[in-house]
Design an enzyme around this catalytic site. Structure first.
Site, PDB file in Angstrom:
ATOM      1  N   ASP A 209       0.858  -1.178   0.000  1.00  0.00           N
ATOM      2  CA  ASP A 209       0.000   0.000   0.000  1.00  0.00           C
ATOM      3  C   ASP A 209       0.902   1.238   0.000  1.00  0.00           C
ATOM      4  O   ASP A 209       1.569   1.526   0.995  1.00  0.00           O
ATOM      5  CB  ASP A 209      -0.893  -0.026   1.247  1.00  0.00           C
ATOM      6  CG  ASP A 209      -1.967   1.046   1.211  1.00  0.00           C
ATOM      7  OD1 ASP A 209      -1.780   2.048   0.482  1.00  0.00           O
ATOM      8  OD2 ASP A 209      -2.982   0.895   1.910  1.00  0.00           O
ATOM      9  N   HIS A 210       0.873   1.930  -1.096  1.00  0.00           N
ATOM     10  CA  HIS A 210       1.788   3.061  -1.263  1.00  0.00           C
ATOM     11  C   HIS A 210       1.444   4.217  -0.316  1.00  0.00           C
ATOM     12  O   HIS A 210       2.221   5.140  -0.128  1.00  0.00           O
ATOM     13  CB  HIS A 210       1.751   3.544  -2.714  1.00  0.00           C
ATOM     14  CG  HIS A 210       3.045   4.138  -3.181  1.00  0.00           C
ATOM     15  ND1 HIS A 210       4.083   4.429  -2.335  1.00  0.00           N
ATOM     16  CD2 HIS A 210       3.472   4.504  -4.412  1.00  0.00           C
ATOM     17  CE1 HIS A 210       5.082   4.956  -3.016  1.00  0.00           C
ATOM     18  NE2 HIS A 210       4.732   5.008  -4.284  1.00  0.00           N
ATOM     19  N   ARG A 211       0.262   4.171   0.303  1.00  0.00           N
ATOM     20  CA  ARG A 211      -0.058   5.200   1.294  1.00  0.00           C
ATOM     21  C   ARG A 211       0.793   4.994   2.548  1.00  0.00           C
ATOM     22  O   ARG A 211       1.038   5.931   3.297  1.00  0.00           O
ATOM     23  CB  ARG A 211      -1.543   5.130   1.684  1.00  0.00           C
ATOM     24  CG  ARG A 211      -2.476   5.448   0.542  1.00  0.00           C
ATOM     25  CD  ARG A 211      -3.915   5.207   0.954  1.00  0.00           C
ATOM     26  NE  ARG A 211      -4.112   3.848   1.439  1.00  0.00           N
ATOM     27  CZ  ARG A 211      -5.196   3.433   2.089  1.00  0.00           C
ATOM     28  NH1 ARG A 211      -6.180   4.279   2.339  1.00  0.00           N
ATOM     29  NH2 ARG A 211      -5.312   2.177   2.489  1.00  0.00           N
TER      30      ARG A 211
END
Ligand code: CAO
Length: 434
Positions: A406-408
Site C-alpha cells: 500500500d503506497h499510502r
C-alpha cells in the site's frame, strides 16, 4: 450628508505576541467593509484572530500582504469613511490578545457589527464535495470556521465561500458536509460507474454457473482492497539454488516425519524475519489514514486454493516457529481450509500474507493486498536460469517474488529494500540464524 474622510486602521494591541503572520486578507482595495467586518487574519504560534474594521467604509489601500510579519501599531489599511462614521467609531480598538484559545471568536470592542454585505462569491448551494475547487492563493475563513472545519475533517480548500470576497463562513462548511453525506448515501461521487449489463447470448451460446459463497465473499474483500489500497508491485528474483538443494537433502527426514517440505515454510520463516527488520510492512494504517499501527507480532496468512474459493488461514507467531513446525501447520490448515473446517480464529489476526502460485507456474503476478494489512508477497514458479557470476553463466534456481504494498503506508524505496533483503535471506538461509 457628511464628507468622505480617510481612516487608518492599525494592528491593535496583540499583547506579548511579536512578528505575527498575516495568514489571510479578507478584503481588497475597493471592497466595502462594515463595522467589525474582518480585514485580515493574523496568526501567532498560539492562536489566530481576525482584525476587524473599526467602522464601515470602503477599503482605499491595503498595506499588508500575505505572509507579512506584523506587530502592534502597524498600518493595515486605509479606509474611506463617511464623516459621521469616522467620528462615531473610536480609534482602532485594542483587540483581544493573540494568545489564548485558538480560534476563539474575535472580541468586538467597536460598535455592533453592521449587516454583512451581500455575497459576492458563488452561493454555497453550488459547492459540491466533488466539484473542482476554484484555485485559491489562501483560504478566506475566520478562526471559528477553521475550527469547525478541523473538527469535521473538512478541507477548506474544497469549500466555496458565500461571504464577502469568497470568505468561507460556518454555514458553508456545514453545507459542504451535508452535500458530502448525501452523495455518499446515494453512492454517487466516490462510486465507480457500473458496467453495462449485456445479454451475451446475443453473440453465442452461454451458461451461467453460480460462484461459491466463499468466492463471493472473497470477491467483495478483494474489491474493497482494490478500491482502497494504493497498490504498487515490486518484482524480483531470489537465487534459491542452495535453499532448494538443502530442502531436497531433507527429503528422507521429511518422509520420516510425515511432512511435505516445500519452499513455502522457508519463505514464511524468511518473511517473518524480514518483517522484523522492516516493521512498517507488518502494520496497518489507522482509521484516519494519518498513522501506522506497527504490530509487534508476526502472524502470517497464506492463500489456499480450495473448491469453494480462495481462503487465507493465518499461522500465528511465525517468528517463533521452526521450519518443520511451519510445514506441519501449513499442511494442517490447508486441509482444514479445503474441508471448510477452519475456525474463525484461524482466519483472523494476520499481519502479512503470502500467496504462492509456485505449483501452478508463472514468472510474476500482482497479488492484491489483504487489507487492512499493508503488504502481500506473491511467489511464482522456481525456474533454473543462466545467471552471470562475473566470469560465466551459471545455472541457478531463481524464484520469482512479487511484493504488492500500500503506497499510502510504504514508499517505493522501502518496498524495494524489503524485497532485496528477502532475496538475500532466501539466497543464504544461514542468515536466518544470525
Ligand atoms: N516453484 C516450483 N515448485 C513449487 C513452488 C515454486 N515456487 N511451490 C511449490 N512447488 C511445488 C512443491 O514443491 C510441490 O512439488 P512436489 O509435488 O513435487 O512435492 C508442488 O509444487 C505442490 O506444492 P503444494 O502446493 O502442495 O505446496 P506449497 O507448500 O507450495 O503450497 C498451498 C501450499 C496451500 C499454499 C498451495 O497448495 C495452494 O493452495 N496454493 C495456491 C494459492 C493461491 O491460490 N494463490 C493465489 C491467490 S490469488 O492472489
Amino acid at each position: 450628508m457628511s464628507a468622505l474622510q480617510t481612516r487608518e486602521v492599525l494592528i491593535p494591541n496583540i499583547g506579548d505576541a511579536e512578528d505575527v503572520e498575516v495568514i489571510e486578507l479578507c478584503v481588497r482595495p475597493g471592497d466595502a467593509v462594515s463595522v467589525d467586518g474582518a480585514l485580515i487574519v493574523i496568526e501567532s504560534d498560539k492562536a489566530s484572530m481576525e482584525v476587524p474594521s473599526p467602522c464601515a467604509g470602503t477599503v482605499r489601500e491595503l498595506n499588508v500582504a500575505l505572509g507579512d510579519l506584523v506587530n502592534t501599531g502597524r498600518l493595515i489599511a486605509v479606509l474611506d469613511v463617511e464623516g459621521d462614521a469616522a467620528e462615531a467609531a473610536p480609534p482602532t480598538p485594542p483587540a483581544a490578545p493573540a494568545q489564548g484559545v485558538a480560534d476563539a471568536p474575535t472580541t468586538a470592542q467597536t460598535p455592533p457589527a453592521a449587516p454583512r454585505p451581500p455575497p459576492s462569491a458563488p452561493a454555497t448551494s453550488e459547492a459540491s464535495p466533488d466539484a473542482e475547487p476554484p484555485p485559491k492563493a489562501k483560504v478566506y475563513a475566520g478562526p471559528a470556521t477553521r475550527r469547525l472545519a478541523r473538527e469535521l475533517g473538512v478541507d477548506l480548500e474544497r469549500v466555496r465561500g458565500s461571504g464577502g470576497a469568497g470568505r468561507i463562513v460556518k454555514d458553508d462548511v456545514k453545507a459542504f458536509v451535508k452535500a458530502a453525506m448525501s452523495a455518499a448515501k446515494d453512492g454517487a461521487g466516490g462510486g465507480i460507474p457500473a458496467l453495462p449489463v449485456v445479454d451475451f447470448s446475443r453473440f453465442g451460446p452461454t451458461e451461467e454457473v453460480p460462484l461459491p459463497r466463499v468466492g463471493v465473499r472473497g470477491a467483495r474483500n478483494l474489491h474493497r482492497s482494490w478500491l482502497n489500497v494504493v497498490h504498487v508491485t515490486q518484482h524480483d528474483e531470489a537465487d534459491v539454488t542452495d535453499l532448494d538443494g538443502f530442502r531436497k537433502s531433507l527429503a528422507a527426514e521429511a518422509e520420516a516425519r510425515g511432512v511435505k517440505l516445500t519452499l513455502l515454510p522457508f519463505i514464511l520463516k524468511a518473511c517473518a524475519d524480514n518483517l522484523r527488520a522492516f516493521p512498517r510492512l507488518n502494520a496497518s494504517l489507522n482509521a484516519a489514514v494519518d498513522g501506522l499501527i506497527l504490530k509487534r507480532h508476526w502472524h502470517i496468512g497464506f492463500a489456499v486454493d480450495t473448491d469453494a474459493g480462495l481462503i487465507v488461514p493465518v499461522i500465528r507467531d511465525v517468528d517463533k516457529k521452526g521450519v518443520w513446525a511451519l510445514a506441519e501447520e501449513i499442511a494442517e490448515l490447508s486441509e482444514l481450509a479445503r474441508g471448510g473446517a477452519l475456525r474463525p480464529a484461524q482466519l483472523q489476526g494476520g499481519t502479512f500474507t503470502v500467496s504462492s502460485l509456485g505449483r501452478v507456474g508463472g514468472t510474476g503476478f500482482t497479488p492484491i493486498v489483504n487489507a487492512p494489512e499493508v503488504a502481500i508477497l506473491g511467489v511464482g514458479r522456481l525456474a533454473t536460469k543462466p545467471v552471470w557470476d562475473g566470469a560465466a553463466f551459471q545455472p541457478r534456481a531463481m524464484l520469482p517474488l512479487s511484493l504488492s504494498y500500500d503506497h499510502r503506508a510504504i514508499n517505493g524505496v522501502e518496498g524495494g529494500n524489503f524485497v532485496m533483503a528477502l532475496c538475500r535471506l532466501l539466497g543464504d538461509i544461514r542468515r536466518l540464524a544470525l
